[in-house]
Every structure is written in structure tokens, then in C-alpha cells.
Design an enzyme around this catalytic site. Structure first.
Site, PDB file in Angstrom:
ATOM      1  N   SER A  89     131.393  -5.806  66.716  1.00 28.20           N
ATOM      2  CA  SER A  89     132.741  -5.408  66.597  1.00 28.20           C
ATOM      3  C   SER A  89     133.915  -6.080  66.408  1.00 28.20           C
ATOM      4  CB  SER A  89     133.150  -4.648  68.269  1.00 28.20           C
ATOM      5  OG  SER A  89     133.942  -3.550  67.899  1.00 28.20           O
ATOM      6  N   HIS A 140     128.510   3.012  69.202  1.00 28.71           N
ATOM      7  CA  HIS A 140     129.162   1.595  68.982  1.00 28.71           C
ATOM      8  C   HIS A 140     128.405   0.634  70.302  1.00 28.71           C
ATOM      9  CE1 HIS A 140     132.122  -1.053  67.574  1.00 28.71           C
ATOM     10  NE2 HIS A 140     132.590  -1.336  68.746  1.00 28.71           N
ATOM     11  N   LYS A 165     133.983  -9.056  63.528  1.00 27.22           N
ATOM     12  CA  LYS A 165     134.973  -9.422  62.360  1.00 27.22           C
ATOM     13  C   LYS A 165     135.313 -10.880  62.402  1.00 27.22           C
ATOM     14  CE  LYS A 165     138.017  -5.623  64.199  1.00 27.22           C
ATOM     15  NZ  LYS A 165     137.443  -4.156  63.806  1.00 27.22           N
TER      16      LYS A 165
HETATM   17  C1  GCU Z   1     138.396  -1.051  68.890  1.00 29.47           C
HETATM   18  C2  GCU Z   1     138.995  -1.250  67.638  1.00 29.47           C
HETATM   19  C3  GCU Z   1     138.010  -1.732  66.619  1.00 29.47           C
HETATM   20  C4  GCU Z   1     137.049  -2.877  67.421  1.00 29.47           C
HETATM   21  C5  GCU Z   1     136.705  -2.470  68.574  1.00 29.47           C
HETATM   22  C6  GCU Z   1     136.010  -3.368  69.361  1.00 29.47           C
HETATM   23  O1  GCU Z   1     137.539   0.066  68.812  1.00 29.47           O
HETATM   24  O2  GCU Z   1     139.719  -0.198  67.036  1.00 29.47           O
HETATM   25  O3  GCU Z   1     138.359  -2.498  65.672  1.00 29.47           O
HETATM   26  O4  GCU Z   1     136.110  -3.334  66.568  1.00 29.47           O
HETATM   27  O5  GCU Z   1     137.751  -1.925  69.328  1.00 29.47           O
HETATM   28  O6  GCU Z   1     136.067  -4.599  69.110  1.00 29.47           O
HETATM   29  O7  GCU Z   1     134.868  -2.983  70.371  1.00 29.47           O
END
Ligand code: GCU
Length: 419
Positions: free
Chosen positions: A258, A399, A262
Site C-alpha cells: 500500500s 486490500h 509506493k
Molecule cells: C489509503 C490511500 C491509499 C493507500 C492506502 C494504504 O487507502 O488512499 O493510497 O495505499 O491508504 O496505505 O493503506
């Protein structure tokens, strides 16, 4: 009658013309920037020219999106404060190391938690990744030092008291870390806590951890963002691994899930010492393409998480198609090193087809650099990994990081990192 007939013929034709012009214009705006075209318009024709173009891409993405990261600090010191050769029932050697950094009289530090498999021949390859809740959360092992940095108390992780880790935080995030499998497959696992590196809380952003060493880097529009700070800390972790004789620093994969996925991608893009990148559901600002306009966009990223990227990214709020790059450029920076994008069916915000599109768009760079790139073919069925120098899968569910994801990461790593 004739007139009506003629009109009935002309009108749809006219409509088609206008419509196709509009669609054409839209496609044009959404056409992906070409990694092989220099800013000058010239095309890359050789690998040497690619190296120059790569620098140009790195400069552009640094300036417009991730922000400038400092060099390695003047002083870095590694303090091994714990070692247990019979950790996890004898399966692993646990080592904990504080990375102390000093810069112009200021100091910051974070801990690395390391498990090295005892059964494997050393030096071993390794996987390094940031964690969400503190090192103590990835395993119930009582020997792991509790973080003293702030810890969130959420429905998913109801363990912290007044923002501090308690013993109840031990192992709370273990389901996302396949420690036993990683070790059994002969990899060391190295992890560090995001909040020790740089706070993810809006109000504290840029005022904690490694950011405190570089206040001047916040006085500019290409400021040192939090994703970049996490990536930079992964590089400092690599600095340590280069000194640890039990680990083969030439065979280290960087992993993240997540927001931390990144950061893993950006670490791989900025630091060529990482031999592979494993990114799990990194979504917007990670593996997903902005131009498709599906799921989380730049406006949401910059509004909800204004500290993640450089302020410059805010110029593209509502203008995702005007970025001078898209996320296949991050993969192009990683190329030709292996990279894996894992996605999940219900993770709509991260737009799995958009991550697939990124892998597809990076294929040309990987092939240009002499690898087998990304396998041809349509979007795969769930649980059917695609494996080339770029790997990809989609699995059922939401997720999360599941055992299925880890097995694919380890299979992929075996192809590239196990001798
Ligand atoms: C939020 C965000 C995402 C990210 C996520 C996470 O949902 O919008 O961009 O990847 O958090 O880090 O769990």
C-alpha cells in the site's frame, strides 16, 4: 422523402465524425508519455542514451512528484543492540540494529529488526520492507523491542495506549508477514517502522524522524515528502546490510504494501542496489496509472495525504492526464531489475487493471534492456501469476497482504535472487 433519407445518412455520419474527433482528442490527452522520448523530443536509440534518459526521468519525477531526497547523512552509525542465535524456536538468528544518523548537529534514529534463517547457507538473500504498526507487530516474538514512536490505535490494531505501543501490540500485524515461509525459503527478513522514520500523521509531518535532519528541504516546492523519506530510510537500511556479513547485499529485494508499497517502488527507482522490487497493492502514486482516471486520483492523494508527495504534485490536482509522466516511468527507473506488482480484486481504489496497464507499458523498456519484460496476453484470471522480468497477479479479496501474495513474491525472488 429523399431529403429525409439523405439527412438520415448524413446525420449519423456527421455524428460519427464529431464523436470520433472527441474520442480521438480524449485518447490523445490520455496517450501515455513515452519513456524513450527525451524532453527535447529526441528518441533514445542506444543503451547509453537510455542511461541519460533515465537520469532525465529521475529528475522530472523527483521534482514534480516525490520531492528531493538528501544524500546519505554525514554520519551514520549502526548499533547492534540485540542478537539471539536461537530465536523463533531456533529457526533464526534475530538481530536488532539502531541506525543512528547525524547531520549538522541534529540526530535521528530508527531500528531495524532482522531475522536470518539458521538452516540456510550464509550469506543469504534478504527482503527488506517498512511496516505499519512497529517492528513488534510483525511477530509475537517477545524479544522484539517495542517501538517508542507513536502507534495508531485503530479498529484493526487496538493495542496502543495513548499512542504508545504496549505488549498487546506484539504480533498484531503478523498475518501480513509470512515470517516462517520467508525464513524457510532461505531469505532473511529485515523490517523498519514507518513512524520511526517519518510521521504519517498530518499534524506531525516533517517534524519527526529523519525529516528533522533536513528542515531546509521543506522550504521548496519539490520538498522531501514522506514517501521519499520512507524510501530513503530503506536505503539507509541497505547501508547497514552492506556491512552485515550474514546477508548478501547484492541480493536484496525491497517490499512494501500500500503506501509502503509506493515507498518500496520509489526506493527501487532511486537506489540501484536493490536487486528486486515487490510491491503489494501500491495503487495511486505506486503501481497504478493515473491517466486511466479510475480509483484514487491526484486530487485525493494530495488532499487526504498532503505530506506523502512534494507540494509540486498539487499542481496536477484534477489534471491527472497532464502529468509529464505516468507510473510506468517508475518501473522504467527500476528496469532492468525485476519488479512484481501484486493486486487484489476488491481493491478498487488501487485500480488493478491500472497496475496491469503500468506493467504492460513498462515492458518496452525492460525488453530494450535485454530482458523478457512482461508476458504478452490479456489481464489474467485471479490467482494466475504472470512471470517475466516484470511479474503480476490479481487474487480474490481486498486490500491486504495474504499468504498467496508472499508465495508469489518468494517464487519470483527465487528466480532472480537464489543462486
Ligand atoms: C489509503 C490511500 C491509499 C493507500 C492506502 C494504504 O487507502 O488512499 O493510497 O495505499 O491508504 O496505505 O493503506
Amino acid at each position: 422523402m429523399q431529403l429525409i433519407m439523405r439527412f438520415s445518412f448524413i446525420a449519423p455520419a456527421l455524428f460519427c465524425l464529431v464523436f470520433s474527433q472527441t474520442v480521438y482528442a480524449q485518447q490523445d490527452r490520455q496517450a501515455l508519455p513515452d519513456p524513450f522520448t527525451f524532453n527535447s523530443g529526441k528518441k533514445v536509440k542506444s543503451v547509453t542514451e537510455w542511461e541519460r534518459r533515465r537520469k532525465e526521468i529521475l529528475e522530472t519525477m523527483t521534482r514534480e512528484m516525490y520531492g528531493v531526497s538528501p544524500e546519505r547523512p554525514q554520519n551514520v552509525r549502526f548499533e547492534v543492540f540485540d542478537e539471539d542465535k536461537k530465536a523463533l524456536g531456533g529457526k533464526a538468528t534475530r538481530r536488532q540494529v539502531t541506525v543512528h544518523m547525524a547531520e549538522k548537529g541534529k540526530q535521528a534514529q530508527f531500528d531495524l529488526l532482522i531475522y536470518i534463517p539458521n538452516q540456510a547457507k550464509r550469506p543469504v538473500p534478504a527482503v527488506i520492507g517498512l511496516n505499519f504498526i512497529g517492528n513488534q507487530a510483525i511477530h509475537a516474538d517477545p524479544g522484539i523491542r517495542l517501538t517508542t514512536a507513536w502507534v495508531e490505535n485503530s479498529g484493526m490494531f487496538p493495542c496502543a495506549a495513548d499512542g504508545r505501543a504496549t505488549d498487546a501490540c506484539r504480533g498484531v500485524n503478523a498475518s501480513q508477514w509470512a515470517v516462517d515461509s520467508i525464513l524457510a525459503r532461505g531469505y532473511a527478513l529485515v523490517t523498519l517502522y514507518r513512524e520511526e522514520v517519518a510521521s504519517d500523521r498530518k499534524a506531525q509531518a516533517f517534524h519527526t524522524g529523519v525529516h528533522t535532519l533536513y528542515p531546509e528541504l521543506q522550504q521548496r516546492e519539490d520538498n522531501f515528502g514522506t514517501i521519499a523519506a520512507w524510501a530513503w530510510a530503506l536505503s539507509r537500511g541497505m547501508d547497514y546490510l552492506e556491512t552485515d556479513k550474514d546477508i548478501d547485499a547484492k541480493r536484496v529485494a525491497v517490499f512494501g504494501f500500500s503506501r509502503l508499497g509506493k515507498a518500496a517502488l520509489w526506493a527501487g527507482a532511486t537506489d540501484q542496489r536493490f536487486a528486486a522490487v515487490l510491491s503489494n497493492e501500491s495503487g495511486a502514486g505506486g503501481g497504478k496509472q493515473f491517466r486511466r482516471g479510475v480509483g484514487e486520483d491526484i486530487n485525493r492523494l494530495c488532499t487526504v495525504f498532503p505530506h506523502w508527495f512534494a507540494r509540486n504534485l498539487g499542481k496536477y490536482k484534477g489534471k491527472d492526464t497532464e502529468l509529464p509522466f505516468d507510473q510506468h516511468f517508475v518501473l522504467a527507473l527500476i528496469a532492468p531489475r525485476p519488479v512484481y506488482l501484486a493486486t487484489a480484486e476488491d481493491d478498487k481504489n488501487a485500480d488493478p487493471p491500472g497496475e496491469f496497464a503500468t506493467a504492460r507499458a513498462a515492458d518496452a523498456v525492460y525488453r530494450f534492456l535485454g530482458t523478457n519484460g512482461f508476458p504478452n496476453g490479456p489481464f489474467p484470471a485471479p490467482n494466475q501469476p504472470l512471470t517475466g522480468q516484470i511479474g503480476f497477479h490479481i487474487r480474490p479479496g481486498g486490500h491486504d497482504v495474504k499468504m498467496f501474495d508472499w508465495i508469489q513474491f518468494l517464487n519470483f525472488s527465487d528466480l532472480h535472487l537464489q543462486k
